[in-house]
Scaffold this motif. Structure first.
Motif, PDB file in Angstrom:
ATOM      1  N   GLU A  57       0.836  -1.165  -0.040  1.00  0.00           N
ATOM      2  CA  GLU A  57       0.133   0.088   0.073  1.00  0.00           C
ATOM      3  C   GLU A  57       0.892   1.324   0.048  1.00  0.00           C
ATOM      4  OE1 GLU A  57      -3.124   0.023   2.946  1.00  0.00           O
ATOM      5  OE2 GLU A  57      -3.821  -2.002   2.580  1.00  0.00           O
ATOM      6  N   VAL A  58       0.883   1.998  -1.216  1.00  0.00           N
ATOM      7  CA  VAL A  58       1.878   3.183  -1.255  1.00  0.00           C
ATOM      8  C   VAL A  58       0.811   4.250  -1.561  1.00  0.00           C
ATOM      9  CG1 VAL A  58       3.422   4.109  -3.040  1.00  0.00           C
ATOM     10  CG2 VAL A  58       3.479   1.782  -2.404  1.00  0.00           C
ATOM     11  N   ASP A  59       1.137   5.440  -0.746  1.00  0.00           N
ATOM     12  CA  ASP A  59       0.256   6.560  -0.765  1.00  0.00           C
ATOM     13  C   ASP A  59       0.589   6.994  -2.209  1.00  0.00           C
ATOM     14  OD1 ASP A  59      -0.533   6.208   1.893  1.00  0.00           O
ATOM     15  OD2 ASP A  59       1.130   7.478   2.582  1.00  0.00           O
ATOM     16  N   SER A  60      -0.684   7.830  -2.628  1.00  0.00           N
ATOM     17  CA  SER A  60      -0.597   8.664  -4.039  1.00  0.00           C
ATOM     18  C   SER A  60      -0.006   9.567  -3.826  1.00  0.00           C
ATOM     19  CB  SER A  60      -1.987   8.732  -4.412  1.00  0.00           C
ATOM     20  OG  SER A  60      -2.212   9.700  -5.344  1.00  0.00           O
ATOM     21  N   ASP A  61       0.839  10.274  -4.910  1.00  0.00           N
ATOM     22  CA  ASP A  61       1.383  11.715  -5.054  1.00  0.00           C
ATOM     23  C   ASP A  61       0.092  12.561  -4.896  1.00  0.00           C
ATOM     24  OD1 ASP A  61       3.765  10.687  -5.314  1.00  0.00           O
ATOM     25  OD2 ASP A  61       3.774  10.586  -7.762  1.00  0.00           O
ATOM     26  N   THR A  62       0.497  13.956  -4.541  1.00  0.00           N
ATOM     27  CA  THR A  62      -0.643  14.690  -4.246  1.00  0.00           C
ATOM     28  C   THR A  62      -0.300  16.077  -4.931  1.00  0.00           C
ATOM     29  OG1 THR A  62       0.913  15.745  -2.123  1.00  0.00           O
ATOM     30  CG2 THR A  62      -0.697  14.034  -1.982  1.00  0.00           C
ATOM     31  N   GLU A  63       0.827  16.304  -5.993  1.00  0.00           N
ATOM     32  CA  GLU A  63       0.816  17.316  -6.902  1.00  0.00           C
ATOM     33  C   GLU A  63       0.888  17.045  -8.015  1.00  0.00           C
ATOM     34  OE1 GLU A  63       3.305  21.060  -5.504  1.00  0.00           O
ATOM     35  OE2 GLU A  63       4.548  19.682  -6.884  1.00  0.00           O
ATOM     36  N   ALA A  64       0.053  17.810  -8.793  1.00  0.00           N
ATOM     37  CA  ALA A  64      -0.200  17.408 -10.236  1.00  0.00           C
ATOM     38  C   ALA A  64       0.279  18.678 -11.194  1.00  0.00           C
ATOM     39  CB  ALA A  64      -1.743  16.986 -10.881  1.00  0.00           C
ATOM     40  N   MET A  65       0.510  18.370 -12.282  1.00  0.00           N
ATOM     41  CA  MET A  65       0.968  19.579 -13.165  1.00  0.00           C
ATOM     42  C   MET A  65      -0.206  19.855 -14.324  1.00  0.00           C
ATOM     43  SD  MET A  65       4.483  20.157 -15.199  1.00  0.00           S
ATOM     44  CE  MET A  65       4.685  21.701 -16.563  1.00  0.00           C
ATOM     45  N   VAL A  66      -0.607  21.122 -14.282  1.00  0.00           N
ATOM     46  CA  VAL A  66      -1.690  21.419 -15.155  1.00  0.00           C
ATOM     47  C   VAL A  66      -1.388  21.047 -16.804  1.00  0.00           C
ATOM     48  CG1 VAL A  66      -0.782  23.840 -15.841  1.00  0.00           C
ATOM     49  CG2 VAL A  66      -3.357  23.138 -15.965  1.00  0.00           C
ATOM     50  N   ASP A  67      -2.427  20.615 -17.325  1.00  0.00           N
ATOM     51  CA  ASP A  67      -2.243  20.108 -18.710  1.00  0.00           C
ATOM     52  C   ASP A  67      -1.538  18.619 -19.123  1.00  0.00           C
ATOM     53  OD1 ASP A  67      -3.793  22.168 -19.877  1.00  0.00           O
ATOM     54  OD2 ASP A  67      -2.087  23.535 -19.912  1.00  0.00           O
ATOM     55  N   LYS A  68      -1.198  17.987 -17.739  1.00  0.00           N
ATOM     56  CA  LYS A  68      -0.435  16.769 -17.893  1.00  0.00           C
ATOM     57  C   LYS A  68      -1.499  15.870 -17.474  1.00  0.00           C
ATOM     58  CE  LYS A  68       3.406  18.675 -19.507  1.00  0.00           C
ATOM     59  NZ  LYS A  68       3.876  18.242 -21.024  1.00  0.00           N
ATOM     60  N   GLY A  69      -0.809  14.391 -17.328  1.00  0.00           N
ATOM     61  CA  GLY A  69      -1.705  13.431 -16.946  1.00  0.00           C
ATOM     62  C   GLY A  69      -1.071  13.374 -15.456  1.00  0.00           C
ATOM     63  N   PHE A  70      -2.055  12.637 -14.819  1.00  0.00           N
ATOM     64  CA  PHE A  70      -1.775  12.502 -12.982  1.00  0.00           C
ATOM     65  C   PHE A  70      -2.469  11.085 -12.850  1.00  0.00           C
ATOM     66  CE2 PHE A  70      -2.540  12.969  -8.675  1.00  0.00           C
ATOM     67  CZ  PHE A  70      -1.280  13.139  -8.233  1.00  0.00           C
ATOM     68  N   LYS A  71      -1.704  10.196 -12.062  1.00  0.00           N
ATOM     69  CA  LYS A  71      -2.384   8.904 -11.525  1.00  0.00           C
ATOM     70  C   LYS A  71      -2.606   9.199  -9.946  1.00  0.00           C
ATOM     71  CE  LYS A  71      -1.163   4.085 -10.193  1.00  0.00           C
ATOM     72  NZ  LYS A  71       0.061   3.087 -10.184  1.00  0.00           N
ATOM     73  N   LEU A  72      -3.949   9.050  -9.827  1.00  0.00           N
ATOM     74  CA  LEU A  72      -4.562   8.963  -8.586  1.00  0.00           C
ATOM     75  C   LEU A  72      -4.422   7.546  -8.047  1.00  0.00           C
ATOM     76  CD1 LEU A  72      -7.714  11.100  -8.626  1.00  0.00           C
ATOM     77  CD2 LEU A  72      -5.827  11.577  -7.183  1.00  0.00           C
ATOM     78  N   GLY A  73      -3.437   7.523  -7.123  1.00  0.00           N
ATOM     79  CA  GLY A  73      -3.034   5.943  -6.371  1.00  0.00           C
ATOM     80  C   GLY A  73      -4.241   5.689  -5.158  1.00  0.00           C
ATOM     81  N   CYS A  74      -4.566   4.509  -5.162  1.00  0.00           N
ATOM     82  CA  CYS A  74      -5.180   3.939  -4.443  1.00  0.00           C
ATOM     83  C   CYS A  74      -5.137   2.400  -4.192  1.00  0.00           C
ATOM     84  CB  CYS A  74      -6.997   4.314  -4.481  1.00  0.00           C
ATOM     85  SG  CYS A  74      -7.921   3.664  -3.310  1.00  0.00           S
ATOM     86  N   ILE A  75      -4.414   2.006  -3.170  1.00  0.00           N
ATOM     87  CA  ILE A  75      -4.308   0.484  -2.929  1.00  0.00           C
ATOM     88  C   ILE A  75      -4.679   0.099  -1.821  1.00  0.00           C
ATOM     89  CG2 ILE A  75      -2.396  -1.170  -3.069  1.00  0.00           C
ATOM     90  CD1 ILE A  75      -0.812   0.438  -4.766  1.00  0.00           C
ATOM     91  N   SER A  76      -5.322  -1.095  -1.831  1.00  0.00           N
ATOM     92  CA  SER A  76      -6.171  -1.587  -0.577  1.00  0.00           C
ATOM     93  C   SER A  76      -5.747  -3.050  -0.549  1.00  0.00           C
ATOM     94  CB  SER A  76      -7.326  -1.467  -0.394  1.00  0.00           C
ATOM     95  OG  SER A  76      -8.140  -2.219   0.895  1.00  0.00           O
ATOM     96  N   CYS A  77      -4.594  -3.677   0.191  1.00  0.00           N
ATOM     97  CA  CYS A  77      -4.197  -4.912   0.122  1.00  0.00           C
ATOM     98  C   CYS A  77      -5.029  -5.762   0.954  1.00  0.00           C
ATOM     99  CB  CYS A  77      -2.923  -5.108   0.479  1.00  0.00           C
ATOM    100  SG  CYS A  77      -1.743  -4.111  -0.243  1.00  0.00           S
ATOM    101  N   LYS A  78      -5.401  -6.992   0.246  1.00  0.00           N
ATOM    102  CA  LYS A  78      -6.080  -7.968   1.013  1.00  0.00           C
ATOM    103  C   LYS A  78      -5.562  -8.570   2.158  1.00  0.00           C
ATOM    104  CE  LYS A  78      -7.279 -11.609  -1.259  1.00  0.00           C
ATOM    105  NZ  LYS A  78      -7.793 -12.536  -2.440  1.00  0.00           N
TER     106      LYS A  78
END
Length: 222
Positions: free
Chosen positions: A28-49
């Motif tokens: 479980e890795v925390d998501s990045d929290t800063e995105a650059m305008v006009d670029k792509g960004f991954k919103l991370g969300c992991i919940s391990c079983k």
């Protein structure tokens, strides 16, 4: 193949067989929290079983609250390997970036295309998981929050700079340690070789002296 070689090959074969049966570990890795305008960004969300041997099914729901909103609104849903965008502000700009080809979801990340300043806000990721214990179904819910800030230019934080410096220091330290170990091993092998040569020379001189004494004794006897 000798008996010693067979004893060495058997554990390696068993290890390879065990490795082929293993699955990738979930972290479980925390998501990045800063995105650059006009670029792509991954919103991370992991919940391990927690129980890897237990079968399960899961759905993922995302919610969004803009910086000027008071409540969360439905944003995105992923269920039965089907994605649904429920917020018109994100139509055509969201892609599934999580677990694929399975109903047992552990990675519920999504990807935002062409990030805008209005994407700044709070995102809520919710896992609804059903653990299957034979005929019994155990439900569980997990919620993660991501605070996203959209900027014109990405900035590097002090923690990022320090971690990069420590990484290079560790690499250089490991290389120096390896060089020292190689020199130590070379000297040890060289010393062992010289000792072996001295022992061989001493043994040769002892045999030669013994042979000379034997010859002298035989000549006296004659």
């Amino acid at each position: 193949m000798s008996a010693v070689q067979e004893l060495l090959v058997l554990p390696l074969a068993l290890l390879a067989l065990q490795a082929s049966l293993c699955h990738g570990a979930c972290v479980e890795v925390d998501s990045d929290t800063e995105a650059m305008v006009d670029k792509g960004f991954k919103l991370g969300c992991i919940s391990c079983k927690r129980r890897g041997e237990v079968s399960a099914t899961a759905t993922v729901d995302w919610f969004f609250k803009a910086s000027n909103d008071t409540d969360f609104s439905p944003l995105y849903s992923y269920e039965e390997q089907q994605a649904y965008i429920t917020d018109s502000r994100f139509y055509g700009r969201l892609d599934w970036n999580g677990s694929k080809g399975t109903r047992d979801l552990q990675d519920g990340s999504i990807y935002i295309l062409n990030v805008t300043f209005s994407d700044t806000g709070t995102y809520k990721c919710q896992f609804t998981r059903s653990l299957l214990y034979g005929s019994h179904v155990f439900p569980s819910n997990t919620t993660k929050i991501v605070y996203l800030n959209v900027v014109a230019q990405l900035t590097r934080g002090l923690a990022s700079i320090l971690s990069e410096v420590m990484m290079y220091v560790s690499i250089i330290g490991l290389q120096l340690w390896l060089v020292v170990e190689m020199i130590y091993c070379y000297r040890k092998i060289a010393a062992a070789g010289e000792e072996a040569l001295r022992e061989s020379a001493a043994e040769y001189l002892a045999i030669a002296s013994e042979s000379k004494d034997n010859c002298a004794s035989e000549q006296v006897a004659e």
